[in-house]
Design an enzyme around this catalytic site. Structure first.
Site, PDB file in Angstrom:
ATOM      1  N   ASN A 165       0.840  -1.201   0.000  1.00 15.61           N
ATOM      2  CA  ASN A 165       0.000   0.000   0.000  1.00 15.61           C
ATOM      3  C   ASN A 165       0.872   1.247   0.000  1.00 15.61           C
ATOM      4  OD1 ASN A 165      -0.443   1.931   2.515  1.00 15.61           O
ATOM      5  ND2 ASN A 165       0.171  -0.063   3.342  1.00 15.61           N
ATOM      6  N   PHE A 205      -1.840   8.373   4.222  1.00 17.67           N
ATOM      7  CA  PHE A 205      -2.626   9.020   5.281  1.00 17.67           C
ATOM      8  C   PHE A 205      -3.889   9.696   4.731  1.00 17.67           C
ATOM      9  CE2 PHE A 205       1.065   9.849   8.538  1.00 17.67           C
ATOM     10  CZ  PHE A 205       1.186   8.493   8.724  1.00 17.67           C
ATOM     11  N   SER A 253       5.241   5.255   8.789  1.00 18.63           N
ATOM     12  CA  SER A 253       4.689   4.940   7.470  1.00 18.63           C
ATOM     13  C   SER A 253       5.695   5.326   6.397  1.00 18.63           C
ATOM     14  CB  SER A 253       3.374   5.695   7.242  1.00 18.63           C
ATOM     15  OG  SER A 253       2.991   5.590   5.875  1.00 18.63           O
ATOM     16  N   ASN A 263       4.909   6.013   3.383  1.00 14.38           N
ATOM     17  CA  ASN A 263       4.152   6.612   2.281  1.00 14.38           C
ATOM     18  C   ASN A 263       3.922   8.113   2.389  1.00 14.38           C
ATOM     19  OD1 ASN A 263       3.834   4.007   1.093  1.00 14.38           O
ATOM     20  ND2 ASN A 263       2.259   3.574   2.629  1.00 14.38           N
ATOM     21  N   THR A 264       4.467   8.743   3.437  1.00 15.99           N
ATOM     22  CA  THR A 264       4.460  10.202   3.555  1.00 15.99           C
ATOM     23  C   THR A 264       5.906  10.667   3.488  1.00 15.99           C
ATOM     24  OG1 THR A 264       2.437  10.283   4.888  1.00 15.99           O
ATOM     25  CG2 THR A 264       3.940  12.150   5.068  1.00 15.99           C
ATOM     26  N   LYS A 306       4.567   3.749  17.166  1.00 21.80           N
ATOM     27  CA  LYS A 306       4.597   2.688  16.149  1.00 21.80           C
ATOM     28  C   LYS A 306       5.887   2.812  15.357  1.00 21.80           C
ATOM     29  CE  LYS A 306       1.731   0.354  12.728  1.00 21.80           C
ATOM     30  NZ  LYS A 306       0.379   0.266  12.138  1.00 21.80           N
ATOM     31  N   ASN A 339       5.255  -1.509  11.678  1.00 19.66           N
ATOM     32  CA  ASN A 339       4.557  -0.999  10.509  1.00 19.66           C
ATOM     33  C   ASN A 339       4.952  -1.846   9.294  1.00 19.66           C
ATOM     34  OD1 ASN A 339       3.145   0.835   8.753  1.00 19.66           O
ATOM     35  ND2 ASN A 339       3.605   2.504  10.164  1.00 19.66           N
TER      36      ASN A 339
END
Length: 351
Positions: free
Chosen positions: A115, A119, A187, A189-190, A225, A254
């Site tokens: 993925n 966010f 994450s 993805n940011t 996390k 994560n």
């Protein structure tokens, strides 16, 4: 039965299927009879599975990880499926659309997902209102209820030096509506987010949050996390800081940016997909290594929620036996279906 349904659902793009499936479940739970049937079918009430962790009473140790119910839209439905706790979010101060679609991909040969959601969420005010409505329908928060965690993050265009302000906003806005908080700086993805896992950045974020927490009449547990891609030296820094700033616990882990553990077929598909966080069975071993390292080097003095590659009761038991206080599923839920919590709880109860 679910495997047949899964084969049909897997013929369609993952993200629309997720919304379609949860909308169907919501419709079913809106009818009293089917809601009761679902609860009778999928819940596994057992007092022996109740756990008290960081001062909260969990009806069972199996939770749903952040990212599945980003906007706290499906709490009643997830409770019906037997989850002991649900982590909503990741929530940011302002609503944001996330990355361009498609941004969720299946690797069925390896029982994995990739993925790069970014966010996407409706923003803290919308989530706060939905949580308040949920709490009103429940008549308040009581020990033994479904435990709600609030996973909080920063908006994409907030510079890292101001990230603490975003976490502070989300923390204070959601404080009365959730049972515990998880700060998400892991994450992939940011852009630049993982840089906030460095010791000084974390000290600033948690220093601000703990200052506000101390001023509340009902302080909430604060967790961090972490990514599975950290070195042992970085994990040592995390542990040192956890005790320094009195963290309540950790969530490990994560998703991973590594693709080394994929089969040849999935690796080729992954190259086509491109960037994103990998979850599911391929993450199981590394997530287990991180859990064991943290547990051993904290001398079991820091509660850990284990996440990564949990599909079965055996998987969950392995995490719990290796130092986890609780476990979370996500990709396993997609592949195993709505009976995953009952199956895990049944196995744990018979150990």
């Amino acid at each position: 039965m679910y495997k047949l349904l899964r084969n049909i659902l897997f013929c369609f793009p993952p993200e629309p299927v997720h919304h379609f499936s949860m909308s169907c479940l919501k419709a079913a739970c809106s009818i009293g009879l089917t809601d009761r049937l679902l609860r009778n079918s999928f819940q596994f009430p057992s007092t022996q599975l109740e756990k008290e962790v960081f001062g909260l009473k969990f009806p069972n140790p199996v939770g749903l990880g952040a990212g599945f119910d980003k906007n706290a839209a499906y709490l009643n439905e997830l409770e019906a499926l037997g989850f002991g706790f649900v982590e909503i979010g990741t929530v940011t101060p302002k609503s944001q659309p996330g990355n361009e679609q498609p941004r969720l991909f299946r690797l069925p040969a390896d029982q994995a997902l990739i993925n790069r959601m970014g966010f996407n969420n409706e923003g803290v005010q919308a989530v706060k209102q939905r949580l308040a409505n949920w709490n009103d329908t429940k008549g308040g928060r009581y020990p033994g209820d479904l435990v709600i965690g609030g996973n909080i993050g920063k908006n994409k265009f907030t510079p890292n030096e101001d990230a603490w302000k975003d976490y502070k906003i989300c923390f204070n806005e959601l404080h009365n509506e959730v049972d515990y908080f998880v700060v998400n700086v892991s994450s992939p993805n940011t852009p630049g987010l993982r840089e906030l896992q460095e010791k000084d950045a974390l000290r600033k974020i948690f220093g601000e949050l703990q200052h506000d927490n101390a001023g509340k009449t009902n302080p909430k547990p604060l967790l961090l996390k972490i990514a599975p891609d950290l070195t042992n030296e970085q994990l040592d820094d995390i542990l040192d800081l956890s005790f320094e700033i009195n963290l309540s616990g950790l969530v490990a882990t994560n998703t991973t940016t590594s693709r080394q553990m994929l089969s040849k077929a999935s690796a080729a598909k992954s190259e086509e997909i491109g960037m994103g966080g990998l979850s599911g069975k391929p993450l199981q071993a590394r997530a287990g290594e991180v859990l064991s390292y943290l547990s051993k080097n904290s001398r079991n003095n820091l509660p850990i929620i284990a996440s990564g590659g949990i599909f079965t009761g055996e998987d969950a038991a392995d995490k719990l036996n290796n130092g986890a206080a609780l476990v979370q599923v996500w990709t396993g839920f997609v592949y195993e279906g709505p009976a995953i919590v009952k199956n895990i709880c049944s196995y744990l109860a018979n150990q």
